[in-house]
Design a protein around this motif. Structure first.
Motif, PDB file in Angstrom:
ATOM      1  N   MET A 149       0.811  -1.217   0.000  1.00 59.67           N
ATOM      2  CA  MET A 149       0.000   0.000   0.000  1.00 59.67           C
ATOM      3  C   MET A 149       0.842   1.264   0.000  1.00 59.67           C
ATOM      4  O   MET A 149       0.303   2.368  -0.118  1.00 59.67           O
ATOM      5  CB  MET A 149      -0.940   0.014   1.212  1.00 59.67           C
ATOM      6  CG  MET A 149      -2.023  -1.049   1.163  1.00 59.67           C
ATOM      7  SD  MET A 149      -3.147  -0.959   2.580  1.00 59.67           S
ATOM      8  CE  MET A 149      -3.986   0.596   2.290  1.00 59.67           C
ATOM      9  N   VAL A 150       2.141   1.143   0.117  1.00 58.63           N
ATOM     10  CA  VAL A 150       3.020   2.310   0.122  1.00 58.63           C
ATOM     11  C   VAL A 150       3.292   2.744  -1.317  1.00 58.63           C
ATOM     12  O   VAL A 150       3.722   1.925  -2.150  1.00 58.63           O
ATOM     13  CB  VAL A 150       4.346   1.995   0.834  1.00 58.63           C
ATOM     14  CG1 VAL A 150       5.291   3.195   0.760  1.00 58.63           C
ATOM     15  CG2 VAL A 150       4.095   1.611   2.287  1.00 58.63           C
ATOM     16  N   PRO A 151       3.023   3.996  -1.661  1.00 62.43           N
ATOM     17  CA  PRO A 151       3.254   4.458  -3.042  1.00 62.43           C
ATOM     18  C   PRO A 151       4.695   4.247  -3.475  1.00 62.43           C
ATOM     19  O   PRO A 151       5.633   4.326  -2.673  1.00 62.43           O
ATOM     20  CB  PRO A 151       2.903   5.948  -2.973  1.00 62.43           C
ATOM     21  CG  PRO A 151       1.960   6.069  -1.815  1.00 62.43           C
ATOM     22  CD  PRO A 151       2.435   5.055  -0.817  1.00 62.43           C
ATOM     23  N   SER A 152       4.859   3.990  -4.776  1.00 61.66           N
ATOM     24  CA  SER A 152       6.200   3.777  -5.321  1.00 61.66           C
ATOM     25  C   SER A 152       6.871   5.075  -5.720  1.00 61.66           C
ATOM     26  O   SER A 152       8.076   5.108  -5.933  1.00 61.66           O
ATOM     27  CB  SER A 152       6.132   2.843  -6.534  1.00 61.66           C
ATOM     28  OG  SER A 152       5.301   3.405  -7.534  1.00 61.66           O
ATOM     29  N   SER A 153       6.090   6.148  -5.854  1.00 61.69           N
ATOM     30  CA  SER A 153       6.680   7.451  -6.153  1.00 61.69           C
ATOM     31  C   SER A 153       5.796   8.549  -5.591  1.00 61.69           C
ATOM     32  O   SER A 153       4.610   8.333  -5.324  1.00 61.69           O
ATOM     33  CB  SER A 153       6.887   7.634  -7.659  1.00 61.69           C
ATOM     34  OG  SER A 153       5.655   7.605  -8.348  1.00 61.69           O
ATOM     35  N   PHE A 154       6.419   9.729  -5.441  1.00 66.11           N
ATOM     36  CA  PHE A 154       5.737  10.873  -4.839  1.00 66.11           C
ATOM     37  C   PHE A 154       5.978  12.107  -5.694  1.00 66.11           C
ATOM     38  O   PHE A 154       7.082  12.327  -6.175  1.00 66.11           O
ATOM     39  CB  PHE A 154       6.257  11.121  -3.419  1.00 66.11           C
ATOM     40  CG  PHE A 154       6.068   9.950  -2.492  1.00 66.11           C
ATOM     41  CD1 PHE A 154       6.978   8.897  -2.496  1.00 66.11           C
ATOM     42  CD2 PHE A 154       4.980   9.899  -1.647  1.00 66.11           C
ATOM     43  CE1 PHE A 154       6.788   7.798  -1.662  1.00 66.11           C
ATOM     44  CE2 PHE A 154       4.789   8.815  -0.803  1.00 66.11           C
ATOM     45  CZ  PHE A 154       5.700   7.766  -0.817  1.00 66.11           C
ATOM     46  N   ARG A 155       4.905  12.911  -5.877  1.00 62.91           N
ATOM     47  CA  ARG A 155       5.034  14.126  -6.677  1.00 62.91           C
ATOM     48  C   ARG A 155       4.548  15.316  -5.859  1.00 62.91           C
ATOM     49  O   ARG A 155       3.375  15.384  -5.471  1.00 62.91           O
ATOM     50  CB  ARG A 155       4.236  13.993  -7.966  1.00 62.91           C
ATOM     51  CG  ARG A 155       4.331  15.241  -8.849  1.00 62.91           C
ATOM     52  CD  ARG A 155       3.989  14.932 -10.283  1.00 62.91           C
ATOM     53  NE  ARG A 155       3.934  16.130 -11.115  1.00 62.91           N
ATOM     54  CZ  ARG A 155       4.982  16.793 -11.568  1.00 62.91           C
ATOM     55  NH1 ARG A 155       6.201  16.388 -11.266  1.00 62.91           N
ATOM     56  NH2 ARG A 155       4.836  17.862 -12.328  1.00 62.91           N
ATOM     57  N   HIS A 156       5.433  16.236  -5.598  1.00 65.84           N
ATOM     58  CA  HIS A 156       5.098  17.415  -4.817  1.00 65.84           C
ATOM     59  C   HIS A 156       4.445  18.470  -5.710  1.00 65.84           C
ATOM     60  O   HIS A 156       4.914  18.747  -6.812  1.00 65.84           O
ATOM     61  CB  HIS A 156       6.359  18.003  -4.177  1.00 65.84           C
ATOM     62  CG  HIS A 156       6.099  19.251  -3.394  1.00 65.84           C
ATOM     63  ND1 HIS A 156       6.412  20.515  -3.862  1.00 65.84           N
ATOM     64  CD2 HIS A 156       5.531  19.441  -2.172  1.00 65.84           C
ATOM     65  CE1 HIS A 156       6.066  21.415  -2.963  1.00 65.84           C
ATOM     66  NE2 HIS A 156       5.528  20.800  -1.932  1.00 65.84           N
ATOM     67  N   LEU A 157       3.337  19.056  -5.230  1.00 64.93           N
ATOM     68  CA  LEU A 157       2.624  20.113  -5.946  1.00 64.93           C
ATOM     69  C   LEU A 157       2.523  21.339  -5.059  1.00 64.93           C
ATOM     70  O   LEU A 157       2.446  21.227  -3.823  1.00 64.93           O
ATOM     71  CB  LEU A 157       1.206  19.654  -6.326  1.00 64.93           C
ATOM     72  CG  LEU A 157       1.075  18.378  -7.159  1.00 64.93           C
ATOM     73  CD1 LEU A 157      -0.401  18.029  -7.315  1.00 64.93           C
ATOM     74  CD2 LEU A 157       1.716  18.558  -8.523  1.00 64.93           C
ATOM     75  N   GLU A 158       2.516  22.510  -5.672  1.00 64.22           N
ATOM     76  CA  GLU A 158       2.285  23.730  -4.902  1.00 64.22           C
ATOM     77  C   GLU A 158       0.846  23.803  -4.421  1.00 64.22           C
ATOM     78  O   GLU A 158       0.563  24.213  -3.301  1.00 64.22           O
ATOM     79  CB  GLU A 158       2.603  24.965  -5.763  1.00 64.22           C
ATOM     80  CG  GLU A 158       4.070  25.125  -6.091  1.00 64.22           C
ATOM     81  CD  GLU A 158       4.926  25.439  -4.879  1.00 64.22           C
ATOM     82  OE1 GLU A 158       6.096  25.040  -4.871  1.00 64.22           O
ATOM     83  OE2 GLU A 158       4.402  26.062  -3.928  1.00 64.22           O
ATOM     84  N   LYS A 159      -0.085  23.392  -5.307  1.00 63.32           N
ATOM     85  CA  LYS A 159      -1.516  23.375  -4.978  1.00 63.32           C
ATOM     86  C   LYS A 159      -2.125  22.111  -5.565  1.00 63.32           C
ATOM     87  O   LYS A 159      -1.729  21.665  -6.632  1.00 63.32           O
ATOM     88  CB  LYS A 159      -2.243  24.598  -5.563  1.00 63.32           C
ATOM     89  CG  LYS A 159      -1.744  25.943  -5.074  1.00 63.32           C
ATOM     90  CD  LYS A 159      -2.208  26.230  -3.650  1.00 63.32           C
ATOM     91  CE  LYS A 159      -1.776  27.614  -3.210  1.00 63.32           C
ATOM     92  NZ  LYS A 159      -2.201  27.899  -1.822  1.00 63.32           N
ATOM     93  N   MET A 160      -3.099  21.569  -4.877  1.00 62.37           N
ATOM     94  CA  MET A 160      -3.821  20.421  -5.423  1.00 62.37           C
ATOM     95  C   MET A 160      -4.803  20.915  -6.479  1.00 62.37           C
ATOM     96  O   MET A 160      -5.496  21.925  -6.267  1.00 62.37           O
ATOM     97  CB  MET A 160      -4.590  19.676  -4.323  1.00 62.37           C
ATOM     98  CG  MET A 160      -3.697  19.050  -3.255  1.00 62.37           C
ATOM     99  SD  MET A 160      -2.563  17.800  -3.891  1.00 62.37           S
ATOM    100  CE  MET A 160      -3.708  16.479  -4.297  1.00 62.37           C
ATOM    101  N   PRO A 161      -4.906  20.232  -7.619  1.00 63.66           N
ATOM    102  CA  PRO A 161      -5.877  20.657  -8.633  1.00 63.66           C
ATOM    103  C   PRO A 161      -7.293  20.381  -8.152  1.00 63.66           C
ATOM    104  O   PRO A 161      -7.559  19.362  -7.522  1.00 63.66           O
ATOM    105  CB  PRO A 161      -5.521  19.792  -9.849  1.00 63.66           C
ATOM    106  CG  PRO A 161      -4.883  18.569  -9.256  1.00 63.66           C
ATOM    107  CD  PRO A 161      -4.151  19.036  -8.029  1.00 63.66           C
ATOM    108  N   THR A 162      -8.209  21.298  -8.437  1.00 62.50           N
ATOM    109  CA  THR A 162      -9.602  21.129  -8.024  1.00 62.50           C
ATOM    110  C   THR A 162     -10.522  21.415  -9.193  1.00 62.50           C
ATOM    111  O   THR A 162     -10.164  22.133 -10.126  1.00 62.50           O
ATOM    112  CB  THR A 162      -9.961  22.075  -6.861  1.00 62.50           C
ATOM    113  OG1 THR A 162      -9.640  23.410  -7.243  1.00 62.50           O
ATOM    114  CG2 THR A 162      -9.198  21.706  -5.605  1.00 62.50           C
ATOM    115  N   ASN A 163     -11.713  20.848  -9.149  1.00 67.11           N
ATOM    116  CA  ASN A 163     -12.692  21.097 -10.200  1.00 67.11           C
ATOM    117  C   ASN A 163     -13.584  22.263  -9.812  1.00 67.11           C
ATOM    118  O   ASN A 163     -13.379  22.913  -8.779  1.00 67.11           O
ATOM    119  CB  ASN A 163     -13.507  19.837 -10.501  1.00 67.11           C
ATOM    120  CG  ASN A 163     -14.267  19.332  -9.283  1.00 67.11           C
ATOM    121  OD1 ASN A 163     -14.583  20.090  -8.363  1.00 67.11           O
ATOM    122  ND2 ASN A 163     -14.569  18.051  -9.258  1.00 67.11           N
ATOM    123  N   VAL A 164     -14.592  22.536 -10.626  1.00 67.34           N
ATOM    124  CA  VAL A 164     -15.444  23.713 -10.421  1.00 67.34           C
ATOM    125  C   VAL A 164     -16.202  23.658  -9.106  1.00 67.34           C
ATOM    126  O   VAL A 164     -16.612  24.672  -8.565  1.00 67.34           O
ATOM    127  CB  VAL A 164     -16.421  23.877 -11.602  1.00 67.34           C
ATOM    128  CG1 VAL A 164     -17.475  22.783 -11.589  1.00 67.34           C
ATOM    129  CG2 VAL A 164     -17.077  25.249 -11.587  1.00 67.34           C
TER     130      VAL A 164
END
Length: 587
Positions: free
Chosen positions: A456-471
């Protein structure tokens, strides 16, 4: 309405509409709709933006005995056309027939014609014999197959939001912002909690409201109750937390709340924050969990949705439809007066999702996984349809997401499965940090391995400044993509980035602001905001930031309309020049 006839029902700008005025206007409109042939049960499309007239038209359609089909003018005309076809609407009331699909324009009733033709008609109440089981709204949601599905919401589902509906305790002294799209179920919370309690409804400008507009609603328009998706709430806490001081209630919905933002909000306000849960199939708001102290936010990333509202049941069942025990995970099912009557024209889907309840009514199967605490509160765990197989193991990605969010220093997170070249799935965690600094992946693996099985541990991680959100302010999982995967902007050379050479000094400021907000480090001045991962919440944040930087009015709509760094910088320059020119001439 009779009990609050002189109270203000709607307030927008300088306009004030009392309950008596709203009722009489709706009665006149209803009589014209009946004269046009509207009969009990007819489906009446309403294709209008937020305005005081919208709510009069909705009431008129209901008074005429009709079933309202909400249509969003912001949706593509093709999508609106599919809904009208599915609904079989006999009439469409609209701001402008030109905004409708071509086949729906003939016979549509423009608002100005409805207002003109209803003038002089009897404005007294006229009942059409409508009962609690009549369908009040046919509200469409996107189906998993791409075909919209219409949820039949009964009058009883709305009436239950009236007085004595539980913890929210809305009063005639309250002002409620109305910012959710009329076609979105969250609008029913805002509209009917206000009108059924004699409070004042405060329609917001079109689209997702800007942060300055929300601040103005609280500080100048008297908003005391805010209903916000979690993403917009987080942005408000980050950029305009002071405006929460005069708010009495904040109702959150649409996603797992951020404990960090809840704590920060509580430092600025004495308001009660409610973690709300609802779904279209239960006429929206269903359960609430009140938070009045930062001590109640335990940092585990799992804020309960609490207990059901009066006349609503909320139970957790195992696959054999046996009630689950304390802390046992199962499917969340909703019963009671709010449950919809099923899906229009979809008997098989209705039979699958709506089953007989023990009390003889209907039970709606939400598809949400949940557990019940010893205190009787319900805690969401994830979705039953978000299971993936990782090396043969079944993994609920929402469980990994919650584990990520619970780590110290993590702001928000989402976990998604991707296929590699061998078609094997792997987990990737997208996350933000509270200080904006990327975390050490090996440290994340170590800390997650203390809580989760290795698969269950992710194999990679991606850092974002902000999480994308929908309308609607929810995390947009479709925008969570890996570099080099389909839909990701490819790395461009300096020569290819035609907009990189700044034509306007303001472009550098706009570009840097956008990169920090969107988290996209490979972005040129001519790239489209919307076509390169941008979303409405990004636009809200960008407009708010640039307005503070440049000291001129920059709305969310301005960012939409001027959709590149280059165009937006030019707009800002022209607006500043115009402001200076006006100031000079006035001086």
């Amino acid at each position: 309405m009779r009990d609050n006839s002189e109270a203000i029902a709607l307030a927008q700008g300088a306009l004030r509409v009392t309950y008596d005025q709203l009722n009489r206007r709706a009665n006149r409109m209803a009589r014209h709709l009946v004269a046009q042939g509207a009969t009990r049960g007819d489906r009446i499309g309403v294709h209008m933006g937020r305005s005081p007239d919208l709510y009069a038209v909705v009431l008129a359609a209901l008074k005429a005995g009709g079933c309202v089909v909400p249509l969003d003018p912001g949706h593509p005309t093709e999508y609106v056309g599919r809904i009208l076809h599915e609904a079989g609407a006999s009439l469409v009331v609209c701001d402008d027939p030109g905004g409708l699909p071509r086949g729906a324009r003939e016979g549509a009733l423009a608002l100005h014609d409805l207002v003109r033709r209803s003038e002089g008609l009897d404005d007294g109440d006229a009942g059409r014999g409508i009962g609690p089981e009549d369908t009040a709204f046919l509200m469409y949601t996107s189906g998993s197959t791409g075909k919209p599905k219409g949820v039949r919401i009964a009058h009883r589902g709305l009436a239950r939001l009236g007085p004595h509906n539980g913890a929210l305790d809305i009063t005639p002294q309250d002002g409620l912002t109305q910012s959710a799209a009329f076609s979105f179920a969250a609008s029913t919370i805002e509209i009917w909690l206000a009108l059924l309690h004699g409070a004042t409804l405060l329609p917001m400008p079109p689209g997702l409201p800007s942060l300055p507009a929300l601040r103005e609603a609280v500080e100048e328009r008297g908003a005391t109750v805010l209903s916000l998706p979690c993403g917009l709430f987080n942005a408000l806490v980050d950029h305009e937390p002071e405006c929460l001081r005069n708010v009495r209630i904040v109702l959150l919905s649409g996603d797992f709340p951020s404990p960090a933002h809840l704590r920060r909000a509580m430092a600025h306000t004495d308001a009660t924050l409610y973690n709300g849960y609802g779904c279209t199939e239960n006429s929206s708001i269903t359960a609430l969990y009140p938070l009045t102290s930062a001590d109640e936010v335990d940092g585990r990333g799992m804020v309960p949705i609490g207990k059901p509202l009066p006349t609503v049941t909320l139970d957790v069942y195992d696959p054999a439809m046996r009630p689950c025990g304390i802390d046992e995970v199962g499917e969340l099912c909703v019963g009671g007066t709010g449950v919809a009557q099923g899906y229009a024209g979809r008997p098989e889907l209705t039979a699958e999702k709506f089953t007989p309840a023990p009390d003889g009514g209907l039970l709606y199967h939400t598809g949400d996984l949940a557990r019940r605490t010893a205190d009787g509160d319900v805690v969401l765990v994830g979705r039953s349809d978000s299971m993936v197989k990782i090396r043969g193991f079944r993994v609920e990605t929402s469980a990994v997401t919650l584990a990520m969010r619970a780590l110290d220093g993590i702001g928000d997170a989402a976990v998604k499965a991707f296929e590699d070249d061998t078609r094997e799935k792997r987990l990737v965690a997208f996350y933000t940090t509270r200080d904006g600094t990327p975390a050490d992946p090996s440290d994340l693996v170590r800390r997650l391995s203390e809580q989760l099985p290795s698969y269950m541990v992710p194999s990679s991680f991606r850092h974002l400044e902000k999480m994308p959100t929908n309308v609607n302010g929810k995390i947009d999982r479709t925008a969570l993509i890996l570099p080099g995967s389909s839909g990701t902007p490819k790395q461009k050379s300096t020569e290819e980035k035609g907009g990189t050479v700044m034509q306007n000094p303001l472009e550098a400021v706009v570009l840097q602001s956008w990169i920090e907000i969107s988290g996209m480090d490979d972005f040129s001045t001519t790239d489209s905001f919307l076509g390169h991962g941008g979303n409405s919440l990004h636009f809200v944040q960008l407009a708010s930031r640039l307005q503070k930087i440049f000291g001129i009015e920059i709305t969310t709509e301005s960012v939409f309309r001027h959709g590149t760094v280059e165009q937006l910088a030019r707009f800002i320059e022209e607006t500043r020049d115009q402001a200076r020119s006006t100031s000079t001439s006035n001086g």
